[in-house]
Design a protein around this motif. Structure first.
Motif, PDB file in Angstrom:
ATOM      1  N   GLY A 108       0.835  -1.195   0.000  1.00  0.00           N
ATOM      2  CA  GLY A 108       0.000   0.000   0.000  1.00  0.00           C
ATOM      3  C   GLY A 108       0.867   1.241   0.000  1.00  0.00           C
ATOM      4  N   PRO A 109       0.263   2.409  -0.065  1.00  0.00           N
ATOM      5  CA  PRO A 109       1.036   3.662  -0.100  1.00  0.00           C
ATOM      6  C   PRO A 109       1.948   3.844   1.111  1.00  0.00           C
ATOM      7  N   LYS A 110       1.578   3.253   2.256  1.00  0.00           N
ATOM      8  CA  LYS A 110       2.382   3.403   3.465  1.00  0.00           C
ATOM      9  C   LYS A 110       3.182   2.156   3.800  1.00  0.00           C
ATOM     10  N   GLY A 111       3.175   1.185   2.887  1.00  0.00           N
ATOM     11  CA  GLY A 111       3.920  -0.035   3.127  1.00  0.00           C
ATOM     12  C   GLY A 111       3.041  -1.259   2.990  1.00  0.00           C
ATOM     13  N   PRO A 112       3.609  -2.463   3.199  1.00  0.00           N
ATOM     14  CA  PRO A 112       2.851  -3.705   3.039  1.00  0.00           C
ATOM     15  C   PRO A 112       1.763  -3.859   4.102  1.00  0.00           C
ATOM     16  N   VAL A 113       0.621  -4.417   3.696  1.00  0.00           N
ATOM     17  CA  VAL A 113      -0.522  -4.646   4.584  1.00  0.00           C
ATOM     18  C   VAL A 113      -1.015  -6.068   4.373  1.00  0.00           C
ATOM     19  N   ALA A 114      -1.293  -6.801   5.447  1.00  0.00           N
ATOM     20  CA  ALA A 114      -1.819  -8.163   5.341  1.00  0.00           C
ATOM     21  C   ALA A 114      -3.160  -8.127   4.624  1.00  0.00           C
ATOM     22  N   ILE A 115      -3.345  -9.028   3.686  1.00  0.00           N
ATOM     23  CA  ILE A 115      -4.550  -8.978   2.851  1.00  0.00           C
ATOM     24  C   ILE A 115      -5.820  -9.122   3.671  1.00  0.00           C
ATOM     25  N   GLU A 116      -5.774  -9.886   4.757  1.00  0.00           N
ATOM     26  CA  GLU A 116      -6.984 -10.089   5.547  1.00  0.00           C
ATOM     27  C   GLU A 116      -7.401  -8.851   6.337  1.00  0.00           C
ATOM     28  N   THR A 117      -6.520  -7.839   6.375  1.00  0.00           N
ATOM     29  CA  THR A 117      -6.869  -6.592   7.080  1.00  0.00           C
ATOM     30  C   THR A 117      -7.319  -5.486   6.136  1.00  0.00           C
ATOM     31  N   LEU A 118      -7.191  -5.706   4.825  1.00  0.00           N
ATOM     32  CA  LEU A 118      -7.627  -4.693   3.858  1.00  0.00           C
ATOM     33  C   LEU A 118      -9.151  -4.588   3.833  1.00  0.00           C
ATOM     34  N   ARG A 119      -9.644  -3.409   3.540  1.00  0.00           N
ATOM     35  CA  ARG A 119     -11.074  -3.155   3.467  1.00  0.00           C
ATOM     36  C   ARG A 119     -11.400  -2.391   2.179  1.00  0.00           C
ATOM     37  N   VAL A 120     -12.660  -2.460   1.746  1.00  0.00           N
ATOM     38  CA  VAL A 120     -13.113  -1.692   0.595  1.00  0.00           C
ATOM     39  C   VAL A 120     -12.838  -0.207   0.845  1.00  0.00           C
ATOM     40  N   GLY A 121     -12.253   0.449  -0.133  1.00  0.00           N
ATOM     41  CA  GLY A 121     -11.905   1.858   0.003  1.00  0.00           C
ATOM     42  C   GLY A 121     -10.457   2.090   0.364  1.00  0.00           C
ATOM     43  N   ASP A 122      -9.751   1.056   0.872  1.00  0.00           N
ATOM     44  CA  ASP A 122      -8.321   1.189   1.134  1.00  0.00           C
ATOM     45  C   ASP A 122      -7.571   1.349  -0.186  1.00  0.00           C
ATOM     46  N   SER A 123      -6.342   1.813  -0.104  1.00  0.00           N
ATOM     47  CA  SER A 123      -5.534   2.020  -1.311  1.00  0.00           C
ATOM     48  C   SER A 123      -4.403   1.016  -1.387  1.00  0.00           C
ATOM     49  N   VAL A 124      -4.068   0.622  -2.614  1.00  0.00           N
ATOM     50  CA  VAL A 124      -2.926  -0.257  -2.853  1.00  0.00           C
ATOM     51  C   VAL A 124      -2.105   0.324  -3.994  1.00  0.00           C
ATOM     52  N   MET A 125      -0.843  -0.075  -4.059  1.00  0.00           N
ATOM     53  CA  MET A 125       0.026   0.340  -5.150  1.00  0.00           C
ATOM     54  C   MET A 125      -0.149  -0.596  -6.332  1.00  0.00           C
ATOM     55  N   THR A 126      -0.273  -0.029  -7.530  1.00  0.00           N
ATOM     56  CA  THR A 126      -0.380  -0.819  -8.748  1.00  0.00           C
ATOM     57  C   THR A 126       0.628  -0.299  -9.764  1.00  0.00           C
ATOM     58  N   SER A 127       0.663  -0.953 -10.922  1.00  0.00           N
ATOM     59  CA  SER A 127       1.566  -0.494 -11.977  1.00  0.00           C
ATOM     60  C   SER A 127       1.176   0.881 -12.491  1.00  0.00           C
ATOM     61  N   SER A 128      -0.063   1.313 -12.205  1.00  0.00           N
ATOM     62  CA  SER A 128      -0.528   2.628 -12.639  1.00  0.00           C
ATOM     63  C   SER A 128      -0.512   3.651 -11.520  1.00  0.00           C
ATOM     64  N   GLY A 129       0.022   3.269 -10.373  1.00  0.00           N
ATOM     65  CA  GLY A 129       0.024   4.160  -9.220  1.00  0.00           C
ATOM     66  C   GLY A 129      -0.956   3.694  -8.163  1.00  0.00           C
TER      67      GLY A 129
END
Length: 261
Positions: A62-83
């Motif tokens: 994610g923008p602030k570092g790695p996050v365990a997938i089971e803690t992610l929620r709808v609306g959270d942000s992740v890093m992709t090849s497009s930003g």
């Protein structure tokens, strides 16, 4: 490197360094295992037995570092090849073993630390067999890369339950899972095998949007494909190298096994 500041160019550069392909990559990406041209403008029909998922403990960048997938929620942000992109939906399901062993589509694949390159992945990564890695500009399902040493069918046969997750963004994308470039969920494969499929409809209604794959998917699906692949590999041992992109990736990964002990 500060992953929170990875842009499109840097992300794709890191992805491409995972396995630097040969000059024929662009040609093979558009061909089947038997060499015929294939068109990927529209995604292939979904197979209900093809489950593409992560297992708990997978760390998504994610923008602030790695996050365990089971803690992610709808609306959270992740890093992709497009930003940075917002998580549109997270599918999850809990499966219970019915017999002595798990059915093949549910047997996880373990990609050991540094299997592809130094610290790629940066920790063992567990995914389903059909979850694709982004290598050499194409997507290759993890199950196609099993080599018995650094990429293996996970020996978790004693487990009586299995929890699976996947992330859907506004479009099919590549993200970093335990530092390794992998695909997100592709809506055309269907959400029915997730326990919370109804949640998506509650959030967005029925979704009939056209979907497009991030990159071509290379795999051996039919018996004829696998037979031709075996013939190509046999010919390569005789000095006539006809290996396709999947074979080359498989062999490069397998060649690293002695380095990892």
């Amino acid at each position: 490197m500060n992953f929170a500041e990875i842009g499109r160019r840097q992300f794709l550069a890191r992805a491409s360094r995972t396995l630097v392909g040969g000059a024929a990559a662009g040609v093979l990406a558009a061909c089947d295992a038997d060499g015929r041209r294939r068109h990927r403008h529209k995604p292939p029909a979904a197979d209900p037995e093809e489950i593409s998922c992560f297992l708990p403990g997978t760390r998504i960048l994610g923008p602030k570092g790695p996050v365990a997938i089971e803690t992610l929620r709808v609306g959270d942000s992740v890093m992709t090849s497009s930003g940075v992109q917002r998580v549109r939906w997270i599918g999850h399901s809990l499966h219970h073993r019915q017999g002595d062993d798990w059915p093949v589509p549910l047997r996880p694949v373990r990609i050991r630390r540094s299997a592809l390159a130094h610290n790629l992945p940066d920790a063992d990564l567990l995914v389903s067999r059909q979850h694709s890695l982004f290598l050499d500009g194409v997507l290759i399902p993890a199950g196609q890369l099993i080599n018995g040493t650094t990429i293996v069918e996970d020996a978790n046969s004693q487990a009586t339950s299995l929890q699976l997750f996947n992330i859907e963004l506004d479009r099919h994308e590549v993200i970093l899972a335990n530092g390794l470039p992998v695909e997100t969920f592709l809506a055309s494969r269907g959400r029915a095998h997730f326990a919370n499929a109804a949640e998506y409809i509650q959030l967005y209604g029925r979704d009939d949007r056209p979907t497009e794959q991030y990159a071509p998917v290379l795999r051996y699906g039919r018996r004829r494909d696998r037979a031709l692949a075996a013939a190509r590999r046999w010919l390569s041992r005789c000095g006539l190298d006809l290996r396709d992109q999947v074979m080359r990736a498989h062999d490069r990964i397998a060649s690293r096994a002695p380095l990892l002990g």
